[in-house]
Design a protein around this motif. Structure first.
Motif, PDB file in Angstrom:
ATOM      1  N   ARG A 200      35.475 -40.379 -47.196  1.00 53.94           N
ATOM      2  CA  ARG A 200      34.005 -39.952 -47.082  1.00 53.94           C
ATOM      3  C   ARG A 200      33.094 -41.372 -47.984  1.00 53.94           C
ATOM      4  NH1 ARG A 200      32.868 -33.786 -48.211  1.00 53.94           N
ATOM      5  NH2 ARG A 200      33.283 -33.116 -46.097  1.00 53.94           N
ATOM      6  N   LEU A 224      29.879 -34.594 -52.708  1.00 57.26           N
ATOM      7  CA  LEU A 224      30.729 -34.690 -51.354  1.00 57.26           C
ATOM      8  C   LEU A 224      32.143 -35.199 -51.758  1.00 57.26           C
ATOM      9  CD1 LEU A 224      28.126 -36.497 -49.293  1.00 57.26           C
ATOM     10  CD2 LEU A 224      28.990 -34.248 -49.045  1.00 57.26           C
ATOM     11  N   LEU A 257      33.479 -40.425 -42.669  1.00 56.18           N
ATOM     12  CA  LEU A 257      32.237 -40.527 -42.640  1.00 56.18           C
ATOM     13  C   LEU A 257      31.574 -41.626 -43.553  1.00 56.18           C
ATOM     14  CD1 LEU A 257      29.253 -38.861 -42.411  1.00 56.18           C
ATOM     15  CD2 LEU A 257      29.987 -37.491 -44.222  1.00 56.18           C
ATOM     16  N   VAL A 280      26.422 -42.719 -40.671  1.00 52.91           N
ATOM     17  CA  VAL A 280      24.917 -41.968 -40.887  1.00 52.91           C
ATOM     18  C   VAL A 280      24.062 -42.877 -41.479  1.00 52.91           C
ATOM     19  CG1 VAL A 280      23.654 -40.286 -42.168  1.00 52.91           C
ATOM     20  CG2 VAL A 280      25.611 -39.894 -41.150  1.00 52.91           C
ATOM     21  N   ILE A 296      24.097 -40.877 -36.338  1.00 53.08           N
ATOM     22  CA  ILE A 296      23.093 -40.021 -37.080  1.00 53.08           C
ATOM     23  C   ILE A 296      22.087 -40.889 -37.643  1.00 53.08           C
ATOM     24  CG2 ILE A 296      22.342 -37.779 -37.928  1.00 53.08           C
ATOM     25  CD1 ILE A 296      25.268 -36.774 -37.589  1.00 53.08           C
ATOM     26  N   ILE A 309      19.116 -33.521 -49.796  1.00 50.25           N
ATOM     27  CA  ILE A 309      20.563 -33.377 -49.254  1.00 50.25           C
ATOM     28  C   ILE A 309      21.315 -32.620 -50.120  1.00 50.25           C
ATOM     29  CG2 ILE A 309      22.459 -34.283 -48.402  1.00 50.25           C
ATOM     30  CD1 ILE A 309      20.806 -36.712 -47.027  1.00 50.25           C
ATOM     31  N   LEU A 312      20.813 -29.064 -50.334  1.00 51.58           N
ATOM     32  CA  LEU A 312      21.372 -28.398 -49.211  1.00 51.58           C
ATOM     33  C   LEU A 312      22.898 -28.369 -49.187  1.00 51.58           C
ATOM     34  CD1 LEU A 312      18.829 -29.813 -46.929  1.00 51.58           C
ATOM     35  CD2 LEU A 312      18.881 -27.541 -47.332  1.00 51.58           C
ATOM     36  N   LEU A 313      23.616 -29.126 -49.936  1.00 52.90           N
ATOM     37  CA  LEU A 313      25.050 -28.901 -49.944  1.00 52.90           C
ATOM     38  C   LEU A 313      25.664 -27.635 -50.446  1.00 52.90           C
ATOM     39  CD1 LEU A 313      25.892 -32.614 -50.420  1.00 52.90           C
ATOM     40  CD2 LEU A 313      25.792 -31.508 -48.201  1.00 52.90           C
TER      41      LEU A 313
ATOM     42  N   VAL B 240      21.796 -32.584 -42.615  1.00 49.01           N
ATOM     43  CA  VAL B 240      22.880 -31.508 -42.909  1.00 49.01           C
ATOM     44  C   VAL B 240      23.480 -30.627 -41.898  1.00 49.01           C
ATOM     45  CG1 VAL B 240      23.536 -29.851 -44.681  1.00 49.01           C
ATOM     46  CG2 VAL B 240      22.175 -31.781 -45.386  1.00 49.01           C
ATOM     47  N   LEU B 243      25.660 -32.684 -39.659  1.00 51.03           N
ATOM     48  CA  LEU B 243      27.055 -32.924 -40.140  1.00 51.03           C
ATOM     49  C   LEU B 243      27.906 -31.636 -40.142  1.00 51.03           C
ATOM     50  CD1 LEU B 243      25.993 -35.429 -43.253  1.00 51.03           C
ATOM     51  CD2 LEU B 243      27.118 -36.069 -41.067  1.00 51.03           C
ATOM     52  N   ARG B 246      29.341 -31.298 -36.802  1.00 51.24           N
ATOM     53  CA  ARG B 246      30.427 -32.266 -36.361  1.00 51.24           C
ATOM     54  C   ARG B 246      31.600 -31.912 -37.183  1.00 51.24           C
ATOM     55  NH1 ARG B 246      27.651 -37.636 -34.160  1.00 51.24           N
ATOM     56  NH2 ARG B 246      25.982 -36.863 -33.867  1.00 51.24           N
ATOM     57  N   LEU B 248      31.920 -32.363 -40.503  1.00 53.69           N
ATOM     58  CA  LEU B 248      32.055 -33.411 -41.416  1.00 53.69           C
ATOM     59  C   LEU B 248      31.763 -33.138 -42.874  1.00 53.69           C
ATOM     60  CD1 LEU B 248      30.624 -36.468 -39.342  1.00 53.69           C
ATOM     61  CD2 LEU B 248      32.906 -36.302 -40.122  1.00 53.69           C
ATOM     62  N   LEU B 249      31.092 -31.958 -42.749  1.00 55.11           N
ATOM     63  CA  LEU B 249      30.717 -31.308 -44.195  1.00 55.11           C
ATOM     64  C   LEU B 249      31.550 -29.893 -44.329  1.00 55.11           C
ATOM     65  CD1 LEU B 249      27.175 -31.687 -44.768  1.00 55.11           C
ATOM     66  CD2 LEU B 249      28.986 -33.149 -45.877  1.00 55.11           C
TER      67      LEU B 249
END
Lengths: 313, 249
Positions: A200, A224, A257, A280, A296, A309, A312-313, B240, B243, B246, B248-249
């Motif tokens: 990534r 990430l 990614l 992305v 995306i 973001i 949200l992870l 999110v 991702l 797919r 990817l996360l």
């Protein structure tokens, strides 16, 4: 004639660089009778053992000399040239290590070099990008010529482990030039993953506004487990060091990614990322060319979106 | 005389959008703006600065290529090179041929340094400097971002994948330039007029005893494959989710 291919290993004295496993995959795309990997080092044992595990490798050569402490092209090239006689091809990665070294080997062998091999059509026919990737050239090497090649690492998967090639010591009688001396290397190393091999990658552009602005990228990248890159515009503006540059004039990468943040998508940048699995793009300008290659896209203010973001992870 | 030899190449200007010919025989170069390869312009600028600091006395610029290349040599003279050498050659000149020509000129001119761009932005081979250094059996310092001359040696900082590497190389040596070495100067009109009077010698490959070997035959040219157009999402939450969907996360 069946090919015999010598690959020059890239390593840091302890670990084999993944670029070498990609050269092996490129070599295996040719009808090949033998793939040998040469490890030039002061003591090559540890790296040779790693190279021997790569599937498809038939021989590993330990090329040991006290002068091999640093990978200087002027020092390594005569040693590889001395080994090259039985081989039809000599390959190295298209990294700064390989680009510097392989062309010197090409000169010593008086053998033509195919730079940045991105696909193999036969033992003598290859595809390579020209004009910063805006055109793809298919090139045929003259019959009978030894082929020197640099392998575009973003175009090939790393060869898996699973091999157990015999390791031999190469004994060479080569004069080592004294005219080139290593002084220092300033590695802007961080504990983040390596940009060239990370699965990534998050890159920032000039829209980050400052070196300070890049910090929000680092925070997201750490969450990430991603490497951090930068566009040439961001590097030129002094927001990030050059070793973070992604693009034709920086590093050419192929992560799973790739997240481009505040990057408009100049052609030279796109050239460096077009082999990424998923791209992305986050940019406030919906017309930015990056959206033409993005899988995306999100139009908006990166300074609001990135922290969101992260939450949200 | 302390001399620096600078190699330049005439290439399609970096601002031109490259298009591959429909029949795949090459890229379109008719009526397209041509310039000095940007990395070579940086090489010339560095040589001029070394001369201006007094560490060299003469800057000689050389190119290998067709008659049209004279335009770029005149531009180089207008930037400040003292004289120019034009080795006439038609068709594609491979890096090993260019390096052999440069070796002949090095033997004749006995320069302290040869400074070249790290690559040309047309064929992107990135070989000539290293090839010349190999044939000449002299040091190479590629991808330079800083050059300092000391007693008989150059200390060169190189842009490598890991960061910045510094080498000491005994002179004579070959240096190839990266983007951050310097910013080339603009050419002023009076200098263009003055450049017309500077010496420009024309040579031929055959007179130099260099054979224009072709060992890398172009078979075809193609436009690169385009990526498929993707989807747009409207906010961070959708991104999110996409991702995650797919994997990817």
């Amino acid at each position: 004639m069946t090919a015999r291919i010598l690959i020059v290993a890239e390593h840091d004295g302890a670990k084999l660089n993944p670029s070498t496993a990609k050269c092996v995959t490129c070599a295996r795309a040719i009808d090949v009778a033998d793939i040998s990997v040469a490890v030039c080092a002061v003591d090559a044992a540890a790296v040779a053992a790693q190279a021997a595990q790569l599937a498809g490798v038939n021989h590993v050569l330990r090329v040991e000399n006290p002068a091999n402490e640093h990978a200087l092209a002027a020092v390594l090239a005569p040693q590889i040239a001395a080994l090259a006689a039985p081989y039809s091809h000599v390959f190295g990665p298209s990294t700064t290590f390989g680009k510097d070294l392989m062309a010197r080997i090409s000169g010593l062998l008086d053998a033509p070099q195919v730079s940045d091999i991105m696909a193999v059509e036969s033992a003598t026919r290859f595809q390579r990008p020209i004009y910063a990737g805006n055109a793809i050239l298919t090139v045929e090497v003259a019959a009978g010529a030894k082929v020197v090649g640099t392998v575009r690492t973003a175009s090939f998967q790393a060869a898996p482990d699973g091999g157990s090639a015999p390791i031999e010591k190469a004994s060479l009688d080569v004069a080592i030039p004294q005219h080139t001396r290593f002084v220092s290397v300033s590695a802007g190393r961080s504990d983040r993953p390596d940009l060239q091999t990370a699965a990534r990658v998050i890159s920032g552009g000039r829209a980050l506004g400052s070196a300070e602005g890049f910090k929000i990228l680092y925070a997201l990248a750490d969450k990430l487990g991603a490497a951090v890159g930068a566009s040439r515009a961001a590097v030129d503006a002094g927001y990030a060091p050059n070793e973070m540059q992604v693009g034709q004039t920086g590093k050419i990468i192929a992560p799973q990614l790739y997240v481009a943040i505040g990057i408009s998508g100049a052609i030279q940048h796109l050239t460096g990322i077009k082999d990424a699995r998923t791209i992305v793009a986050i940019n406030k300008d919906g017309e930015a060319p990056i959206f033409e290659v993005a899988d995306i896209g999100l139009v908006g203010d990166l300074f609001q979106i990135i922290p969101e973001i992260e939450r949200l992870l | 005389m302390k001399r620096i030899l600078v190699g330049i190449k005439r290439v399609v200007d970096y601002n031109v959008r490259i298009r591959v010919k429909a029949d795949g025989s090459g890229v379109i170069t008719d009526g397209v703006k041509m310039s000095i390869n940007p990395f070579d312009e940086i090489a010339l600028e560095e040589a001029l600065r070394i001369r201006e600091r007094g560490a060299a006395e003469e800057v000689v610029v050389v190119t290998v290529g067709p008659a049209d290349c004279q335009q770029q040599l005149r531009t180089a003279l207008a930037m400040g090179a003292d004289r120019a050498l034009h080795v006439l050659a038609d068709g594609v000149i491979e890096p090993l041929v260019t390096a052999r020509v440069l070796l002949k000129l090095v033997e004749r001119e006995q320069p302290l340094l040869v400074i070249l761009g790290k690559q040309a932005i047309d064929d992107d081979n990135g070989q000539t400097g290293q090839l010349l250094a190999a044939l000449w059996q002299r040091p190479q310092a590629t991808y330079a971002s800083k050059v300092e001359l000391h007693d008989g040696a150059a200390r060169v900082t190189r842009e490598v994948d890991a960061g910045l590497e510094t080498l000491d190389v005994d002179m004579p040596a070959v240096i190839t330039t990266d983007l951050r070495l310097n910013e080339p100067r603009y050419v002023k009109l009076p200098d263009i007029m003055k450049a017309k009077k500077k010496p420009l010698d024309t040579l031929t490959l055959s007179a130099m005893g260099v054979e224009p070997r072709v060992q890398l035959k172009p078979v075809s040219f193609q436009a690169p494959a385009n990526r498929k157009k993707g989807v747009m999402v409207k906010d961070a939450a959708e991104l999110v989710a996409a991702l995650k969907q797919r994997g990817l996360l």
